[in-house]
Scaffold this motif. Structure first.
Motif, PDB file in Angstrom:
ATOM      1  N   LEU A 210      49.910  39.352  46.086  1.00 43.35           N
ATOM      2  CA  LEU A 210      49.793  38.892  44.575  1.00 43.35           C
ATOM      3  C   LEU A 210      51.046  38.746  44.033  1.00 43.35           C
ATOM      4  O   LEU A 210      51.423  38.068  43.172  1.00 43.35           O
ATOM      5  CB  LEU A 210      48.767  39.774  43.868  1.00 43.35           C
ATOM      6  CG  LEU A 210      48.525  39.579  42.529  1.00 43.35           C
ATOM      7  CD1 LEU A 210      48.096  38.209  42.158  1.00 43.35           C
ATOM      8  CD2 LEU A 210      47.551  40.807  41.919  1.00 43.35           C
TER       9      LEU A 210
ATOM     10  N   PHE B 294      38.510  40.507  37.767  1.00 39.53           N
ATOM     11  CA  PHE B 294      38.805  39.770  38.999  1.00 39.53           C
ATOM     12  C   PHE B 294      37.492  38.994  39.573  1.00 39.53           C
ATOM     13  O   PHE B 294      36.727  40.154  40.001  1.00 39.53           O
ATOM     14  CB  PHE B 294      39.675  40.732  39.715  1.00 39.53           C
ATOM     15  CG  PHE B 294      40.087  40.135  41.262  1.00 39.53           C
ATOM     16  CD1 PHE B 294      40.824  39.012  40.902  1.00 39.53           C
ATOM     17  CD2 PHE B 294      39.673  40.543  42.381  1.00 39.53           C
ATOM     18  CE1 PHE B 294      41.362  38.337  42.286  1.00 39.53           C
ATOM     19  CE2 PHE B 294      40.227  39.944  43.514  1.00 39.53           C
ATOM     20  CZ  PHE B 294      41.025  38.957  43.774  1.00 39.53           C
ATOM     21  N   TRP B 295      37.300  37.752  39.810  1.00 46.36           N
ATOM     22  CA  TRP B 295      36.102  37.356  40.321  1.00 46.36           C
ATOM     23  C   TRP B 295      34.707  38.002  39.499  1.00 46.36           C
ATOM     24  O   TRP B 295      33.782  38.382  40.475  1.00 46.36           O
ATOM     25  CB  TRP B 295      36.045  37.611  41.819  1.00 46.36           C
ATOM     26  CG  TRP B 295      37.224  36.726  42.620  1.00 46.36           C
ATOM     27  CD1 TRP B 295      37.963  36.022  42.077  1.00 46.36           C
ATOM     28  CD2 TRP B 295      37.467  37.048  43.929  1.00 46.36           C
ATOM     29  NE1 TRP B 295      38.796  35.488  43.192  1.00 46.36           N
ATOM     30  CE2 TRP B 295      38.453  36.117  44.282  1.00 46.36           C
ATOM     31  CE3 TRP B 295      36.911  37.874  44.968  1.00 46.36           C
ATOM     32  CZ2 TRP B 295      39.155  35.993  45.448  1.00 46.36           C
ATOM     33  CZ3 TRP B 295      37.667  37.862  46.436  1.00 46.36           C
ATOM     34  CH2 TRP B 295      38.568  36.942  46.438  1.00 46.36           C
TER      35      TRP B 295
ATOM     36  N   ALA C  37      43.029  45.123  42.956  1.00 44.74           N
ATOM     37  CA  ALA C  37      42.918  43.554  43.021  1.00 44.74           C
ATOM     38  C   ALA C  37      44.062  43.301  44.326  1.00 44.74           C
ATOM     39  O   ALA C  37      43.830  42.429  45.135  1.00 44.74           O
ATOM     40  CB  ALA C  37      42.945  42.593  41.799  1.00 44.74           C
TER      41      ALA C  37
ATOM     42  N   THR D 196      42.333  30.848  47.813  1.00 44.47           N
ATOM     43  CA  THR D 196      42.006  32.103  46.998  1.00 44.47           C
ATOM     44  C   THR D 196      43.194  32.604  46.474  1.00 44.47           C
ATOM     45  O   THR D 196      43.203  33.379  45.478  1.00 44.47           O
ATOM     46  CB  THR D 196      41.057  33.019  47.743  1.00 44.47           C
ATOM     47  OG1 THR D 196      39.717  32.303  48.052  1.00 44.47           O
ATOM     48  CG2 THR D 196      40.466  34.178  46.777  1.00 44.47           C
TER      49      THR D 196
ATOM     50  N   SER E 245      44.145  33.339  42.609  1.00 47.70           N
ATOM     51  CA  SER E 245      44.497  34.786  41.953  1.00 47.70           C
ATOM     52  C   SER E 245      45.784  34.923  41.389  1.00 47.70           C
ATOM     53  O   SER E 245      45.911  35.605  40.258  1.00 47.70           O
ATOM     54  CB  SER E 245      44.205  35.558  43.247  1.00 47.70           C
ATOM     55  OG  SER E 245      42.904  35.678  43.781  1.00 47.70           O
TER      56      SER E 245
END
Length: 620
Positions: free
Chosen positions: A512, A530-531, A540, A554, A558
């Motif tokens: 990330l 998150f989601w 996360a 994804t 993100s």
């Protein structure tokens, strides 16, 4: 613990002769009667965490366990080191206990294990029973605090902060009487050490007061029946936490080192060594040695401090060899290994091969006797074997130990069959044949929700039978319900839970906080969505690293949605051209901490370029 203590109190055999197999605080001593009562040998007892090379035990964790039909409240440590000494490792009871408690009681060793009493790469002794307050405000002992740190990484937050807080209270450099030398534990002194030392110290200080003399006389009366030995002197240094380089340590060592300590000989004299062979020691036989009646075991220990070929060694052998030594009958020839716990029919009862060896020692059965030759004819093939390089392990996971199976033309238990097969090489024809015959009856595997091709997400939570359950806790549940691999029940479980519990590790993980120029850190105290789930940034970050490929859409989405909130460049106290001094201590916010704690813990969630970071850099 010394040899004299071992022969009078120890009841646990260690047939390998290697102390590495023993539990904490135990040492393996030779020439003792251990095992004559049929106690399970070290290495053959059940262990909750069987792979001691990669796993440790959370000894302080409290559990409830059912043994012999009774439920007992205990700890993982007391279960492993105490209650399980009567349970063999190759048993259904052991398998059941491992299934129930391995997740609760075992941990995988970190790459660099945290040690409370380690500083500047030097290990110190610990005041194990001293009571202290942990950083979280709870009460503990130094010993328990040290054990609780063992699962942590050495540079981790919990290790660093706890060690800084407790080191001075818990850790010290121990005074040792013989520093790297052997100790003559058998040497006795006329006066108790406390009285003799007190007299010497008072003479040095010129203390001749009537009150002091009266106290000395009273002390002598109280301890006049106690015998002081080199062993008790050395033990008292540990019991009293006497520190190295203190005046007390210097005084004790100057008084007793010359009489108590010896340099290890290159070729130690053994009482029962003859013509290159070592005969068995009759440890309990009494002989006259140096004007005293002592056991042969004590004589042998005394001679181990002497060099082979010296007058003392030759004289003792000449005088005591016949009374103390004999050529004991052994079931196995040189080079073969005794199957210590293998059970055989012996004189209208059942005995282990180890029991038979113990009988030979207790009854002084010599190797040249008819009794010895007869026993070897009957039991050598059953009790002795040459250890294979790669043993034939027919069952990869669990064994139906008490099931009956046809093996080598005779009916026997799966326990006997699998034990005998372990004496064969894995590549042998006999092992291959057993895979087709014995394995079908004796072996089984518990349901594995993820199989062998994908990874289990231990911490993922599912609804299993109406209860929230971590995926890592499923296998013990399968064991209690006897849900085997390839069963209909197992297939249904996989269909229901594999998507939640299992994943394929990415070849290139999604980071990330990776940029074109740098790898940033993720905030641990910033909450995000998150989601559709509320969590913090570090959770996360961990999820994406563990489960998502770098080039997966994804990963990109993100980063676009949460990276700006979650990622930061961590504050660095030192300039780029400077080295970090981890061991130096500083005062920080009213506390004395190590620079390691400053670099790793106190700068967490503090961004480079912030006012707080600037203040740290200017001060430290």
């Amino acid at each position: 613990t010394d040899w004299d203590d071992a022969v009078t109190t120890c009841d646990r055999p260690c047939p390998s002769g290697i102390s590495d197999e023993c539990d904490a605080g135990e040492t393996c001593f030779a020439g003792t009667p251990c095992g004559e009562g049929g106690v399970i040998a070290v290495g053959d007892t059940c262990k909750i965490c069987p792979d001691t090379s990669s796993q440790g035990i959370l000894s302080w964790v409290e559990i409830e366990v059912e043994l012999d039909g009774e439920t007992t409240s205990t700890t993982c440590g007391d279960l492993d080191y105490g209650l399980l000494r009567s349970v063999k490792k190759d048993s259904e009871e052991c398998d059941s206990i491992r299934l129930d408690f391995s997740q609760t009681c075992c941990y995988t060793y970190p790459q660099e294990q945290c040690t409370l009493c380690r500083k500047n790469s030097i290990y110190y002794n610990i005041r194990a029973e001293w009571e202290i307050m942990l950083p979280d405000g709870s009460l503990s002992t130094c010993g328990l605090a040290s054990k609780m740190l063992a699962p942590e990484e050495n540079a981790g937050q919990q290790c660093v902060t706890t060690r800084d807080a407790l080191f001075d209270a818990c850790c010290y450099k121990q005074c040792s009487l013989c520093d790297g030398q052997g100790i003559k534990w058998w040497v006795e002194f006329d006066l108790p050490v406390e009285v003799e030392l007190r007299r010497d110290l008072q003479e040095d200080e010129g203390d001749t007061s009537t009150e002091s003399n009266a106290q000395d006389e009273s002390a002598e009366e109280e301890v006049e029946d106690e015998i002081t030995t080199c062993s008790s002197i050395d033990s008292s240094l540990y019991l009293d936490f006497v520190e190295a380089d203190t005046q007390e340590c210097i005084d004790i060592k100057s008084q007793f080192t010359s009489e108590c300590c010896y340099s290890y000989p290159t070729y130690p004299c053994g009482l029962c060594n003859q013509d290159g062979a070592s005969l068995s020691l009759l440890w309990a036989n009494e002989v006259e040695y140096d004007g005293k009646s002592v056991s042969c075991g004590v004589v042998d220990n005394i001679l181990n401090a002497e060099e082979q070929g010296e007058t003392t060694c030759d004289s003792a052998r000449e005088n005591h060899f016949e009374d103390c030594c004999f050529d004991k009958c052994s079931l196995c020839e040189s080079g073969a290994q005794l199957a210590w716990d293998f059970v055989v029919d012996f004189e209208q009862s059942t005995k282990t091969c180890g029991d038979i060896e113990a009988i030979f020692a207790a009854e002084e059965v010599v190797s040249s006797s008819k009794e010895c030759n007869s026993a070897k004819e009957d039991y050598e093939n059953l009790c002795c074997f040459t250890p294979p390089d790669s043993p034939c392990n027919v069952c990869s996971e669990y064994v139906r130990w008490d099931e009956t199976v046809l093996f080598e033309g005779e009916e026997t238990t799966c326990k006997q069959a699998t034990t005998l097969l372990k004496r064969l090489e894995a590549e042998s024809e006999e092992c291959s044949a057993a895979m087709d015959t014995v394995a079908e009856t004796c072996c089984y595997e518990l349901c594995n929700v993820c199989g062998s091709d994908v990874m289990l997400d231990w911490d993922a939570v599912i609804d299993y039978n109406g209860e929230e359950t971590a995926c890592g806790d499923l296998k013990p549940l399968f064991g209690r319900s006897e849900i085997e691999e390839e069963s209909d029940n197992c297939t249904a479980i996989k269909e229901s839970y594999s998507d939640f519990c299992c994943y394929t590790p990415p070849d290139t993980p999604c980071n990330l906080c990776e940029t074109d120029m740098d790898f940033l850190d993720a905030y641990s105290d910033v909450a995000i969505e998150f989601w559709g789930t509320a969590m913090n940034c570090s959770d996360a970050y961990d999820y994406l690293i563990r489960r998502v490929e770098y080039d997966d859409p994804t990963c990109d989405s993100s980063r676009e949605s949460i990276a700006s909130d979650c990622c930061y460049k961590k504050c660095q106290v030192c300039e780029e051209n400077q080295m970090q001094d981890f061991d130096n201590e500083i005062e920080f916010e009213g506390e004395i901490i190590s620079c390691l704690q400053l670099h790793t813990v106190r700068t967490s969630d503090i961004a480079h370029g912030s006012d707080q970071c600037g203040s740290m850099r200017s001060q430290y």
